[in-house]
Each structure stands twice: as structure tokens, then as C-alpha cells.
Design an enzyme around this catalytic site. Structure first.
Site, PDB file in Angstrom:
ATOM      1  N   TYR A 154       0.848  -1.191   0.000  1.00 49.63           N
ATOM      2  CA  TYR A 154       0.000   0.000   0.000  1.00 49.63           C
ATOM      3  C   TYR A 154       0.880   1.235   0.000  1.00 49.63           C
ATOM      4  O   TYR A 154       2.060   1.181   0.341  1.00 49.63           O
ATOM      5  CB  TYR A 154      -0.887   0.009   1.251  1.00 49.63           C
ATOM      6  CG  TYR A 154      -2.210  -0.699   1.096  1.00 49.63           C
ATOM      7  CD1 TYR A 154      -2.996  -0.504  -0.039  1.00 49.63           C
ATOM      8  CD2 TYR A 154      -2.695  -1.544   2.097  1.00 49.63           C
ATOM      9  CE1 TYR A 154      -4.217  -1.149  -0.166  1.00 49.63           C
ATOM     10  CE2 TYR A 154      -3.920  -2.180   1.978  1.00 49.63           C
ATOM     11  CZ  TYR A 154      -4.669  -1.973   0.840  1.00 49.63           C
ATOM     12  OH  TYR A 154      -5.882  -2.603   0.711  1.00 49.63           O
ATOM     13  N   ARG A 191     -17.546   0.224   5.152  1.00 48.47           N
ATOM     14  CA  ARG A 191     -18.255  -1.037   4.919  1.00 48.47           C
ATOM     15  C   ARG A 191     -19.249  -1.197   6.072  1.00 48.47           C
ATOM     16  O   ARG A 191     -18.854  -1.555   7.191  1.00 48.47           O
ATOM     17  CB  ARG A 191     -17.276  -2.203   4.828  1.00 48.47           C
ATOM     18  CG  ARG A 191     -16.509  -2.201   3.517  1.00 48.47           C
ATOM     19  CD  ARG A 191     -15.587  -3.387   3.374  1.00 48.47           C
ATOM     20  NE  ARG A 191     -14.398  -3.263   4.181  1.00 48.47           N
ATOM     21  CZ  ARG A 191     -13.276  -2.650   3.810  1.00 48.47           C
ATOM     22  NH1 ARG A 191     -13.172  -2.116   2.613  1.00 48.47           N
ATOM     23  NH2 ARG A 191     -12.259  -2.574   4.630  1.00 48.47           N
ATOM     24  N   LYS A 279      -2.224  -3.532  -9.009  1.00 46.37           N
ATOM     25  CA  LYS A 279      -3.495  -4.206  -8.687  1.00 46.37           C
ATOM     26  C   LYS A 279      -4.612  -3.170  -8.543  1.00 46.37           C
ATOM     27  O   LYS A 279      -4.461  -2.194  -7.817  1.00 46.37           O
ATOM     28  CB  LYS A 279      -3.345  -4.982  -7.379  1.00 46.37           C
ATOM     29  CG  LYS A 279      -4.625  -5.611  -6.875  1.00 46.37           C
ATOM     30  CD  LYS A 279      -4.335  -6.566  -5.724  1.00 46.37           C
ATOM     31  CE  LYS A 279      -5.603  -7.194  -5.171  1.00 46.37           C
ATOM     32  NZ  LYS A 279      -6.366  -6.295  -4.308  1.00 46.37           N
ATOM     33  N   HIS A 303     -11.309  -4.738  -6.065  1.00 49.21           N
ATOM     34  CA  HIS A 303     -11.074  -4.948  -4.634  1.00 49.21           C
ATOM     35  C   HIS A 303     -12.198  -5.811  -4.030  1.00 49.21           C
ATOM     36  O   HIS A 303     -12.555  -5.671  -2.861  1.00 49.21           O
ATOM     37  CB  HIS A 303     -10.990  -3.596  -3.910  1.00 49.21           C
ATOM     38  CG  HIS A 303      -9.958  -3.554  -2.812  1.00 49.21           C
ATOM     39  ND1 HIS A 303      -8.690  -3.055  -2.986  1.00 49.21           N
ATOM     40  CD2 HIS A 303     -10.006  -3.939  -1.519  1.00 49.21           C
ATOM     41  CE1 HIS A 303      -8.017  -3.124  -1.850  1.00 49.21           C
ATOM     42  NE2 HIS A 303      -8.789  -3.672  -0.937  1.00 49.21           N
TER      43      HIS A 303
HETATM   44  C1  LIG Z   1     -11.000  -9.054   4.241  1.00 50.17           C
HETATM   45  C2  LIG Z   1     -10.317  -8.542   3.018  1.00 50.17           C
HETATM   46  C3  LIG Z   1      -9.189  -7.744   3.159  1.00 50.17           C
HETATM   47  C4  LIG Z   1      -8.534  -7.267   2.020  1.00 50.17           C
HETATM   48  N1  LIG Z   1      -7.386  -6.540   2.171  1.00 50.17           N
HETATM   49  C5  LIG Z   1      -6.691  -6.158   1.069  1.00 50.17           C
HETATM   50  C6  LIG Z   1      -5.429  -5.516   1.213  1.00 50.17           C
HETATM   51  O1  LIG Z   1      -4.938  -5.295   2.323  1.00 50.17           O
HETATM   52  N2  LIG Z   1      -4.783  -5.157   0.064  1.00 50.17           N
HETATM   53  C7  LIG Z   1      -5.293  -5.387  -1.186  1.00 50.17           C
HETATM   54  O2  LIG Z   1      -4.673  -5.039  -2.191  1.00 50.17           O
HETATM   55  N3  LIG Z   1      -6.479  -6.016  -1.330  1.00 50.17           N
HETATM   56  C8  LIG Z   1      -7.174  -6.409  -0.246  1.00 50.17           C
HETATM   57  N4  LIG Z   1      -8.358  -7.075  -0.386  1.00 50.17           N
HETATM   58  C9  LIG Z   1      -8.878  -7.323  -1.743  1.00 50.17           C
HETATM   59  C10 LIG Z   1      -8.373  -8.657  -2.279  1.00 50.17           C
HETATM   60  O3  LIG Z   1      -6.996  -8.627  -2.541  1.00 50.17           O
HETATM   61  C11 LIG Z   1      -9.085  -9.024  -3.584  1.00 50.17           C
HETATM   62  O4  LIG Z   1      -8.931  -7.977  -4.501  1.00 50.17           O
HETATM   63  C12 LIG Z   1     -10.558  -9.328  -3.404  1.00 50.17           C
HETATM   64  O5  LIG Z   1     -10.796 -10.011  -2.213  1.00 50.17           O
HETATM   65  C13 LIG Z   1     -11.047 -10.178  -4.578  1.00 50.17           C
HETATM   66  O6  LIG Z   1     -12.414 -10.379  -4.534  1.00 50.17           O
HETATM   67  P1  LIG Z   1     -13.091 -11.679  -3.881  1.00 50.17           P
HETATM   68  O7  LIG Z   1     -13.015 -11.479  -2.414  1.00 50.17           O
HETATM   69  O8  LIG Z   1     -14.487 -11.623  -4.408  1.00 50.17           O
HETATM   70  O9  LIG Z   1     -12.312 -12.874  -4.344  1.00 50.17           O
HETATM   71  C14 LIG Z   1      -9.039  -7.557   0.724  1.00 50.17           C
HETATM   72  C15 LIG Z   1     -10.157  -8.372   0.615  1.00 50.17           C
HETATM   73  C16 LIG Z   1     -10.794  -8.872   1.740  1.00 50.17           C
HETATM   74  C17 LIG Z   1     -11.987  -9.761   1.559  1.00 50.17           C
END
Ligand SMILES: Cc1cc2nc3c(=O)[nH]c(=O)nc-3n(C[C@H](O)[C@H](O)[C@H](O)COP(=O)(O)O)c2cc1C
Length: 414
Positions: A154, A191, A279, A303
Site C-alpha cells: 500500500y 463497509r 493491482k 477490490h
Molecule cells: C478481508 C479482506 C481484506 C482485504 N485486504 C486487502 C489488502 O490489504 N490489500 C489489497 O490489495 N487487497 C485487499 N483485499 C482485496 C483482495 O486482494 C481481492 O482484490 C478481493 O478479495 C477479490 O475479490 P473476492 O473477495 O471476491 O475474491 C481484501 C479483501 C478482503 C476480503
């Protein structure tokens, strides 16, 4: 045909899709079963953390609907059996076009989550992306997942990005193969489901309701006792000696913020010599800009619907981004992936690999430490079976088929 007979008729090495008889598979044959079980097994606040999105969860529903709407026309008489699913990403071989997306705070869902995911990915030989705000250090992850470790960064701009460059240096020393810079969190988002259960604030102070939920989840509580409280392992040491959990949380909130600008990305590109991925790309013009800066991979993602619910489903922008990128960089995908069939849909529409986030959290919630491995088993086997079913001889071969994609977005000239 029972499972044994089915297995015997499939060539050696390709039998994974026929392991239907195991107990786990009987109880949890798909990720959706794991989600249902997780809901009843872990504290309510933990499930809400794993499951909730921005606003009314509209982005999550759109991600699922977008994937569900993609239809693949099969061809027969081509493949006698299951196809191989191995792929190469950035010069490394992986067992399947599947990976674990970076997540902050997965240990809320199941204490020890990060280690379980790292070990499962290493075993299955698929990419594991540790998050900046993950629960284990880069160095710990490198011992658990030495061959498959990626790291997500990040933006931490204070003092001329000292902490970002410091984490990058640690990645280099620990042997992380791919650095993933997340660009899609320009502002902090709300959220509502997290807020309501008490996870929205800048402090972690479990009230009676949270404690009651923990007491009603003995497996989760035992894991907490064994693994300790979740903390931002990679950042903790910079928050000062004897920093409390809440000190570390507020330190992280002060350090992390905003989305990388192109100039900042160029500086990281300059210093990081190994593969670099952006990303959160959702527009072909941004993919083009990334390529101009020498980025190796473009990760199409919203995300997982957690930032703002008005975004299109990434599957609907994937073909345009993939067409723009062509062979100049690797295209990765996530958001809404719950099965190997979803993986095949993404691969058919131009991704080299698809990642999942929430699916692994539900696996953890339902099965604890065994969850991530089970999710990978299911997804890898489903990928192989789905490719076999449409007559594709490899993941890349899926792109040659006829695909109905009603949601596909056309981008005007930019
Ligand atoms: C609980 C949670 C925390 C997340 N934290 C991050 C993070 O710290 N950095 C990031 O790039 N993406 C984060 N994401 C997004 C995931 O990398 C990813 O893009 C996303 O979960 C994909 O969608 P899906 O949950 O439907 O598979 C997070 C997702 C979730 C569910």
C-alpha cells in the site's frame, strides 16, 4: 460410476477431479457450502468482516452476476481426458492459474489465517500474496511459502515513502518474487457491516457483544489462544517499542493512505528489479500507462466490491484491458471468483490467472487451518474439470472458444 471406477479410468496424474469421495468434499463440495458453514461457526463480527462490501454489497453481487453470466460454448471430440492446468507467470511455474489475493486482517476471520494460507499455497504450488497489513512478517511468509511468495504494497508516503521502500527492501532480502502495488484505495471507505459489528473504528476494543460472540465460537477461541491476537506484523516494529495493539493500528492508519501516483509508481519501478504488478486496474488507458512505465503485470480488480459499489464487475472490463495489454504484460484477475469455473471464465476472457480473496476466508471460517488447502483443492480440480468439459486442452486454449459475454464493456477511444 462410483468414484473409484471413475478414478481408474482417468490417466495417472489427472485424477484429482475424481476425489469426490473424501469426507471434506462430501460436506463441502463447493465454496458456497464453506461460506454457509463459516457463517455459523465463527464469531458474527468475523464473518461480517469476511463477507461485507461497500454500501449495500451491490459490488459483490455484481461481481458474482458478471461471472455467472459468462457462457462458454463447448467443443467435443478433441480431449479424451482432463487437460493439464500448469501455467507460467513471470518465468515461474505454478500448478494452476489460481492464486491467493492479498488480504489485511484475515486473522480476524480465523487466528493464524495468514500462515495457513501461505502453507496451503506452497503445498499446492500457487501464488500466495501477503498483504502489507497481513498477520505474518515477510520473513515468516518466506519460510512458509518460499517458492510462491508475492507481496502487496500500500501507499505509505510519509518521509518520502521510507516505509514503502523499507518493506520493498525486506521483500528483496527475503526472496519475494513479485511486488504488487495496490492502486485502488485512494480514499478510506465505509463497509457498513463492519461498522455495525464494531470493526469500523480506529481502535480494537471488543465490547460485551463481541466477547459473547467469541465465547460462542470455541474453535475460533482456541485458535486465538494458540495463535494470539491479530496484529499488523510487517508494520508493528516501526510503531515504537512496547506499542500496544491500538498503537499499531493507529500507526498503520497514519502511515497508509491514498493511491500511488504514476510518478510514485515509476520510482518503485526504478528500484524493484523483479516483476512488478499494479493491482486494481479497471481501464485500458491505465493499463497502457502502466506498460509505458515498464510494469510487468496488470491485475484487473475492483477490490472484491469492498471500496465502492458502483464499479463494473472486473470480468466485464477484462477483455478490453487484456486486448490493450496484448503480449506486453501479464494480465491477472480477481473479484467474485468462487470456483474453478470462474477461473476458467477469467482465463477464457484474457487473464493468465485468477485470484480469490473471500473464498479463502470462508474456507478458514468453516474448516480452520484446513480451509485454504481445501479451497485450493476444489478450485484446481474444478478448473481442470471445467476446461475438460468445454474441450480446452490447456488454460490458454480456453480463449479460442466461442464465449457469450453480455456484460462486456466497450471502451470509447481514449
Ligand atoms: C478481508 C479482506 C481484506 C482485504 N485486504 C486487502 C489488502 O490489504 N490489500 C489489497 O490489495 N487487497 C485487499 N483485499 C482485496 C483482495 O486482494 C481481492 O482484490 C478481493 O478479495 C477479490 O475479490 P473476492 O473477495 O471476491 O475474491 C481484501 C479483501 C478482503 C476480503
Amino acid at each position: 460410476m462410483d468414484d473409484k471406477t471413475a478414478a481408474a479410468t482417468v490417466p495417472a496424474g489427472q485424477q484429482a477431479a475424481y476425489r469426490g469421495g473424501t469426507k471434506l468434499r462430501q460436506h463441502y463440495p463447493t465454496v458456497d457450502y464453506l461460506r454457509r458453514r463459516a457463517r455459523g461457526r465463527i464469531p458474527h463480527f468475523a464473518f461480517e468482516y469476511s463477507d461485507g462490501g461497500a454500501g449495500t454489497d451491490g459490488g459483490i453481487r455484481r461481481n458474482w452476476a458478471g461471472l455467472d453470466a459468462v457462457e462458454l460454448v463447448p467443443r467435443y471430440g478433441v480431449m479424451p481426458a482432463l487437460p493439464p492446468v500448469e501455467i507460467t507467470l513471470f518465468g515461474r511455474k505454478y500448478a494452476a492459474p489460481i492464486g491467493i489475493a492479498p488480504m489485511g486482517g484475515p486473522a480476524i476471520v480465523w487466528p493464524g489465517a495468514d500462515s495457513y494460507m501461505a502453507v496451503a499455497a506452497q503445498r499446492a504450488r500457487v501464488p500466495y500474496t501477503l498483504g502489507t497489513v497481513g498477520g505474518i512478517t515477510i520473513e515468516q511468509a518466506a519460510t512458509l511459502a518460499p517458492d510462491v511468495l508475492w507481496f502487496q504494497l500500500y501507499r505509505m508516503a510519509r518521509n518520502d515513502h521510507w516505509l514503502g521502500f523499507e518493506l520493498m527492501r525486506r521483500c528483496e532480502a527475503a526472496g519475494v518474487h513479485v511486488l504488487v502495488m495496490t492502486v485502488d484505495v485512494p480514499v478510506r471507505t465505509v463497509r457498513p457491516r463492519e461498522v455495525v459489528v464494531g470493526l469500523g473504528g480506529s481502535k480494537f476494543s471488543p465490547g460485551p457483544r463481541m466477547l459473547y460472540q467469541m465465547l460462542r465460537s470455541p474453535g475460533w477461541l482456541l485458535s486465538l489462544w494458540q495463535r494470539g491476537q491479530p496484529r499488523f506484523a510487517n508494520i508493528k516494529n516501526y510503531a515504537g517499542n512496547n506499542a500496544s495493539v491500538n498503537d499499531v493500528i493507529s500507526f498503520a492508519r497514519n502511515e497508509i493512505g491514498g493511491a500511488f501516483t504514476w510518478d510514485e509508481i515509476a520510482r518503485f519501478r526504478d528500484k524493484w528489479k523483479k516483476p512488478l504488478v499494479l493491482k486494481g486496474i479497471m481501464h485500458p488507458a491505465d493499463a497502457e500507462r502502466a506498460i509505458a512505465l515498464g510494469i510487468d503485470g496488470v491485475w484487473v480488480s475492483n477490490h472484491g466490491g469492498r471500496q465502492i459499489e458502483a464499479l463494473p464487475a472486473p470480468i466485464d472490463v477484462l477483455p478490453a484491458v487484456a486486448a490493450q495489454v496484448g503480449a506486453r504484460a501479464t494480465v491477472l484477475f480477481d473479484s467474485g471468483v468462487r470456483s474453478g469455473l470462474d477461473v476458467v471464465r477469467a482465463v477464457a476472457l484474457g487473464a493468465q490467472a485468477a485470484f480469490a480473496g473471500k473464498a479463502f476466508l470462508w474456507g478458514l471460517g468453516a474448516l480452520g487451518g484446513k480451509g485454504p488447502g481445501h479451497v485450493l483443492d476444489l478450485m484446481i480440480d474444478e478448473t481442470r474439470a471445467s476446461l475438460g468439459q468445454i474441450g480446452a486442452q490447456s488454460p490458454a486454449d480456453a480463449r479460442k472458444g466461442v464465449i457469450r459475454h453480455p456484460g462486456a464493456l466497450a471502451f470509447p477511444e481514449f
